[in-house]
Design an enzyme around this catalytic site. Structure first.
Site, PDB file in Angstrom:
ATOM      1  N   ASN A   1       0.833  -1.199   0.000  1.00 13.91           N
ATOM      2  CA  ASN A   1       0.000   0.000   0.000  1.00 13.91           C
ATOM      3  C   ASN A   1       0.870   1.252   0.000  1.00 13.91           C
ATOM      4  O   ASN A   1       0.992   1.922  -1.033  1.00 13.91           O
ATOM      5  CB  ASN A   1      -0.942  -0.020   1.213  1.00 13.91           C
ATOM      6  CG  ASN A   1      -1.853   1.182   1.247  1.00 13.91           C
ATOM      7  OD1 ASN A   1      -1.797   2.036   0.361  1.00 13.91           O
ATOM      8  ND2 ASN A   1      -2.682   1.285   2.258  1.00 13.91           N
ATOM      9  N   ASP A   2       1.499   1.547   1.129  1.00 14.33           N
ATOM     10  CA  ASP A   2       2.257   2.791   1.226  1.00 14.33           C
ATOM     11  C   ASP A   2       3.345   2.921   0.157  1.00 14.33           C
ATOM     12  O   ASP A   2       3.631   4.017  -0.298  1.00 14.33           O
ATOM     13  CB  ASP A   2       2.886   2.907   2.609  1.00 14.33           C
ATOM     14  CG  ASP A   2       1.829   3.107   3.688  1.00 14.33           C
ATOM     15  OD1 ASP A   2       0.806   3.742   3.374  1.00 14.33           O
ATOM     16  OD2 ASP A   2       2.030   2.628   4.805  1.00 14.33           O
TER      17      ASP A   2
END
Lengths: 470, 100
Positions: free
Chosen positions: A397-398
């Site tokens: 995600n990040d």
């Protein structure tokens, strides 16, 4: 008593030197997967030389030693055979703790019986330089041990991965550190047991306190750092014992861990100090300030995803920690094979901090038989997203968040990220829309027109995609 | 004290060797790198063996601590090298159009 050291035959010193060189070659082999296995064999030969040399020179009670090696070796071997590849981070942390504890035990043994190590004069007074080396070795060993135990418990989920913040911890830690250094200085003038064991006790304590506030996502840095410490501990004991093999190895391992920590910090655009200070990666306390309005996003099914990918020319797969958690690597490789059969080009893009330790994703993909020449590092593949038809993000995600490039207020600003949003279509496999990565930052990629969210367990999703493809 | 300077020289030079060797390690092998550095740092077993063998006038405690350290270091040596070997054996190149 210096003559005990001077009396060491020349061949012994040379044998330890050869062992040290073989260890260098062991690391050198890792520059490419082709030479790596040979390198590992050099390492084993080096270890055999070091152990056999020691056994010949020192009059040891062989049966006891053999029993000890057999017990330890047997346990180690069985663990190495049985361990799952996804559990590698906690295994490495666990092994670090053993090196730390062994260094502590050797240090204490040397303190209790300095004459045997040739580091004391006739009156039993330990030499000044040896006292410093010994105290440093024991202190670093103790920090490595207790720190690694905490890291192990966090990685193995025996303990919450969230960062646990004690009030006033910076003051406490700095105070402890200063106390340890002062005690080591005092130890030179007074070799009383109280001083020695106080150094040991405080070092154990600071190891616990240092790692407890560090959140799960910062673990790659912590594991690398502890790797480095275990090396410095070995080097310090090498100084105490005047042993070249230990000094060389300690220096190698120490710098290796330090470089890995540096690479990990750089990949998160964070300073080493800020990681060690801890507190990052709590349970999304900050981030977007509560007002999470329900933004529209497109939700897709496995059939949709299969259809899009089947008709694509190129797919880039971006794996993250979520893939490791759901053990999706084998299903993912199958998906890659099915797509290749359809004539689709498949590549894998790895962010340096994906997973819980350096190189974590690479090992998992290798385990699933993904050829390593299909797996690319961030800087080698980032330019290709713009030409790719599909970016398939699974459990990451990040490391894909474009805010890192644009939003100066974002906690992840400046972190190098994979440009998945440039691909024609982004397929994002994620457990649910809640939980926004470790940094607690929402990812604008979720809400783009060309993004399709595939919301379920990673492994189940990939398996159903495979069914539709097959 | 006269041993300190030569030892320090070896140490500093080895740090530089480590620096250059480790930067040349491919990122794909960073996990095996950690496992193998773990195994080789167990060369601390040398110190453990000396402690375990040191019966000469020393305390019995020292001997047993040494033996315990031998056990711990052995776990690491065997475990570390074996798990590294296992991982490295998994890294394979694309097989050129073989079957299918």
């Amino acid at each position: 008593m210096t003559e005990t050291i001077a009396a060491t035959p020349a061949w012994v010193a040379l044998a330890y030197l050869v062992a040290g060189v073989l260890f260098i070659l062991a690391l050198r082999g890792l520059s490419s997967p082709e030479t790596s296995q040979q390198g590992n064999r050099y390492g084993m030969i080096g270890m055999v030389i070091a152990v056999v040399t020691t056994l010949i020179v020192h009059d040891v009670g062989l049966p006891l030693i053999i029993a000890a090696v057999a017990i330890g070796g047997g346990i180690g071997f069985v663990i190495a055979r049985r361990i799952q590849m996804t559990a590698m981070p906690q295994l490495v942390a666990g092994f670090h703790s053993l090196v730390g504890l062994a260094a502590v035990l050797v240090g204490v043994a040397a303190y209790l019986n300095p004459a045997a190590f040739g580091i004391a004069d006739a009156a039993g007074q330990i030499f000044g330089a040896s006292r410093v080396e010994m105290a440093l070795g024991v202190a670093i060993g103790a920090i490595t041990f207790s720190g690694s135990v905490i890291a192990f418990l966090k990685l193995n989920s025996n303990m919450s991965g969230a960062s646990i913040l004690l009030p006033g911890r910076h003051v406490l830690n700095l105070g402890l550190l200063a106390a340890i250094l002062a005690l080591i200085a005092y130890f030179v003038t007074d070799q009383a047991p109280l001083v020695f064991f106080l150094i040991l006790g405080l070092s154990f304590a600071i190891g616990f306190l240092l790692i407890i506030p560090i959140g799960g996502a910062d673990m790659p840095v912590v594991v690398s750092m502890l790797n480095s410490y275990s090396g410095w501990a070995a080097a310090a004991m090498g100084f105490t014992l005047t042993n070249t093999a230990m000094i060389v190895t300690g220096a190698l391992v120490g710098s290796s861990g330090a470089i890995l920590s540096y690479i990990m910090c750089k990949a998160m655009n964070r300073s080493f100090i800020s990681v060690i200070a801890g507190g990052f990666g709590g349970d999304a306390a900050a981030g977007a300030g509560g007002a999470v309005e329900a933004k529209p996003f497109k939700r897709g099914s496995a059939e949709d995803a299969a259809f899009i990918m089947k008709n694509a020319e190129s797919v880039i797969i971006v794996p993250g920690y979520g893939m490791a958690v759901s053990q999706a690597q084998h299903a993912l490789r199958e998906m890659g094979d099915l797509l290749k059969k359809e004539g689709v080009s498949v590549k894998y893009a790895i962010h340096p901090v994906a997973g819980r330790m350096p190189g974590h994703m690479n090992v998992l993909l290798a385990e699933a038989n993904v050829p390593y020449d299909e797996v690319f590092e961030l800087e080698d593949i980032n330019g290709e997203f713009a030409q790719a038809d599909v970016a398939f993000v699974i459990g990451a995600n990040d490391v894909t968040n474009p805010l890192a490039k644009t939003d100066k207020t974002s906690p992840i600003y400046g972190m190098p990220v994979l440009d998945v949003e440039r691909a024609k279509t982004v397929l994002f496999v994620k457990r649910s829309m809640g939980g926004a990565g470790y940094a607690g930052v929402d990812n604008p990629v979720f809400y783009m027109d060309n993004t399709m969210m595939l919301l379920t367990d990673a492994k189940k999703m990939v398996e159903s995609i495979n069914k539709s493809l097959g | 004290m006269e041993h300190l300077i030569p030892q320090l020289s070896i140490f500093v030079l080895a740090c530089f060797v480590g620096y250059y060797v480790v930067w040349s390690v491919t990122p794909a092998l960073h996990t095996p790198l950690m496992a193998v550095t773990n195994a080789i740092s167990s060369v601390i077993i040398v110190g453990a063996l000396i402690a375990a063998s040191a019966a000469l006038g020393g305390s019995a405690a020292s001997k047993w601590l040494g033996l315990l350290a031998v056990v711990l270091a052995s776990v690491n040596i065997f475990g570390g090298f074996a798990v590294t070997q296992r991982m490295l054996a998994m890294y394979k190149k694309k097989e050129r159009p073989a079957a299918k």
